[in-house]
Design a protein around this motif. Structure first.
Motif, PDB file in Angstrom:
ATOM      1  N   GLU A 267      -7.495  -4.555  -8.903  1.00  0.00           N
ATOM      2  CA  GLU A 267      -8.267  -4.182  -7.716  1.00  0.00           C
ATOM      3  C   GLU A 267      -9.070  -2.910  -7.970  1.00  0.00           C
ATOM      4  OE1 GLU A 267      -6.616  -4.693  -3.658  1.00  0.00           O
ATOM      5  OE2 GLU A 267      -4.713  -4.978  -4.712  1.00  0.00           O
TER       6      GLU A 267
ATOM      7  N   GLN B  52      -2.768  -4.539  -8.518  1.00  0.00           N
ATOM      8  CA  GLN B  52      -3.480  -3.388  -7.956  1.00  0.00           C
ATOM      9  C   GLN B  52      -4.390  -2.735  -8.998  1.00  0.00           C
ATOM     10  OE1 GLN B  52      -0.262  -1.015  -6.320  1.00  0.00           O
ATOM     11  NE2 GLN B  52      -0.516  -1.928  -4.299  1.00  0.00           N
TER      12      GLN B  52
ATOM     13  N   THR C  73       1.204  -9.595  -3.633  1.00  0.00           N
ATOM     14  CA  THR C  73       0.264  -8.479  -3.513  1.00  0.00           C
ATOM     15  C   THR C  73      -1.145  -9.011  -3.280  1.00  0.00           C
ATOM     16  OG1 THR C  73       1.613  -7.180  -5.032  1.00  0.00           O
ATOM     17  CG2 THR C  73      -0.608  -6.392  -4.616  1.00  0.00           C
TER      18      THR C  73
ATOM     19  N   LEU D  68      -6.912   2.694  -4.862  1.00  0.00           N
ATOM     20  CA  LEU D  68      -7.230   1.355  -4.357  1.00  0.00           C
ATOM     21  C   LEU D  68      -8.462   1.395  -3.459  1.00  0.00           C
ATOM     22  CD1 LEU D  68      -3.630   0.130  -3.563  1.00  0.00           C
ATOM     23  CD2 LEU D  68      -5.199  -0.918  -5.215  1.00  0.00           C
TER      24      LEU D  68
ATOM     25  N   THR E 119      -1.469 -10.289   0.297  1.00  0.00           N
ATOM     26  CA  THR E 119      -1.565  -9.201   1.275  1.00  0.00           C
ATOM     27  C   THR E 119      -2.916  -8.497   1.207  1.00  0.00           C
ATOM     28  OG1 THR E 119       0.816  -8.823   1.226  1.00  0.00           O
ATOM     29  CG2 THR E 119      -0.535  -7.002   1.975  1.00  0.00           C
ATOM     30  N   ASP E 120      -3.431  -8.319  -0.011  1.00  0.00           N
ATOM     31  CA  ASP E 120      -4.674  -7.566  -0.182  1.00  0.00           C
ATOM     32  C   ASP E 120      -5.923  -8.443  -0.163  1.00  0.00           C
ATOM     33  OD1 ASP E 120      -2.979  -5.456  -0.400  1.00  0.00           O
ATOM     34  OD2 ASP E 120      -3.518  -4.885  -2.445  1.00  0.00           O
TER      35      ASP E 120
ATOM     36  N   ARG F 103       0.814  -1.208   0.000  1.00  0.00           N
ATOM     37  CA  ARG F 103       0.000   0.000   0.000  1.00  0.00           C
ATOM     38  C   ARG F 103       0.852   1.266   0.000  1.00  0.00           C
ATOM     39  NH1 ARG F 103      -5.370  -1.077  -1.134  1.00  0.00           N
ATOM     40  NH2 ARG F 103      -5.945  -3.001  -0.125  1.00  0.00           N
TER      41      ARG F 103
END
Length: 348
Positions: A299, A296, A67, A345, A70-71, A10
């Motif tokens: 996302e 990302q 990623t 995000l 983590t997300d 992030r």
């Protein structure tokens, strides 16, 4: 495969040129909040990348996967068998296209090999994030593809950094050789063009060859060039694997330290070679960051956000001075950089 600090997902700061960072957020990447564009609500992501026989794409895979971990994103990653597996890569995407994914990340082997498979995805309205190697714009237009964003290196600029370095290291008028990837490859051509533009008429390019991105082919090619051109003072290679092949050829000729060798990628073995005095320098790309940005972008897209049409991933020249820092930070960038996707995000 690679470890990393989870908070980087992030807070990464990607140092992009102001022109890229300031791009108007043009081009709708999604068609509704949490909508895959076809009325489904899937936020699952599919990624199809180049072969994991190359450490560059291993790092890219890690950037995507870590990623996602983590997300909290459900991601499926498929890779081509190798750099020549154009049909196999397309088949993998075709299989994924019929499944319940809300966004697709694609790293095509060529500008056109995934276009037919992408046509089905484009019809569904699901966002397509193109990373690293650009999809041919004419082919995309013919297939009515709307690419949500392209994320990758400015390859001409990367080649230019290598050319500037070589100009500083060898005398004006020196003989230099260039070893590119696959003949006709857009990425290789851009790097070579950038290198040649940077050296201009100051240096004499005595040979330009293609070594198919492969270390062993570059070793043979460089061995022949050195034998035929005993005054060659520098080599530029369009990727690190070929650069390391050239380093071996130089070593075999007993000329280590006498011939400058510069390549592009910044793989860990290349960074170590720079530190150890093999490669003179490498222009580091950040495939991990490219993978992170690709995930990302999906996302943002699947949450109904809008994306810049292009995002330039960072590069940096690594010489022996920067080698330790680059190795310590690998696979992340060793310098701070601004992530243009961070403010876009979704918040959970």
């Amino acid at each position: 495969m690679f470890s990393k600090d989870a908070t980087w997902m992030r807070s990464a700061r990607i140092a992009l040129p102001l022109g890229i960072a300031a791009l108007a957020l043009a081009g709708c990447a999604g068609s509704g909040s949490g909508d895959g564009g076809d009325g489904s609500s899937s936020s699952k992501v599919a990624a199809v990348i180049k072969g994991l026989d190359n450490p560059f794409f291993q790092a890219m895979e890690s950037g995507i996967q870590e990623t996602a971990d983590t997300d909290g994103v459900d991601v499926t990653i498929q890779a081509a068998a190798d750099i020549g597996d154009t049909t196999g890569q397309a088949d993998k995407l075709t299989t994924l296209a019929g499944q319940d994914f809300g966004c697709f990340i694609v790293n095509p082997i060529s500008g056109t090999n995934l276009v037919q498979a992408l046509a089905t995805i484009g019809t569904s309205g699901k966002p397509i994030v193109n990373i690293d190697n650009p999809i041919d714009s004419d082919a995309a237009k013919s297939a009515n593809l709307d690419i949500a964003t392209y994320i990758g290196t400015d390859n001409e600029a990367a080649g230019g950094k290598a050319g500037d370095f070589v100009k500083e290291k060898v005398a004006a008028g020196s003989e230099v050789a260039i070893i590119g990837g696959v003949a006709g490859d857009v990425t290789s051509a851009a790097r070579v063009d950038g290198f040649k533009a940077a050296i201009g008429s100051d240096l004499d390019v005595i040979q330009e060859s293609a070594a198919d991105w492969k270390r062993e082919v570059a070793l043979t090619t460089a061995t022949d060039i050195i034998a035929a051109n005993p005054n060659v003072k520098a080599f530029f290679a369009a990727n690190d694997d070929m650069g390391l092949g050239i380093v071996k050829a130089v070593e075999n000729a007993g000329l280590t330290g006498q011939i400058v060798v510069v390549s592009v990628d910044g793989n860990k073995d290349a960074l170590q070679s720079v530190k150890d005095g093999g490669l003179s320098a490498t222009v580091a790309q950040y495939p991990y960051a490219i993978g992170t940005l690709g995930l990302q972008a999906c996302e943002v897209a699947t949450s109904g956000g809008e994306l810049p049409k292009e995002i330039e991933s960072p590069t940096a020249l690594v010489t022996p001075t920067e080698a330790d820092d680059a190795i310590s930070a690998f696979p992340q960038p060793f310098a701070p950089f601004e992530n243009p996707l961070e403010p876009l995000l979704p918040t959970n």
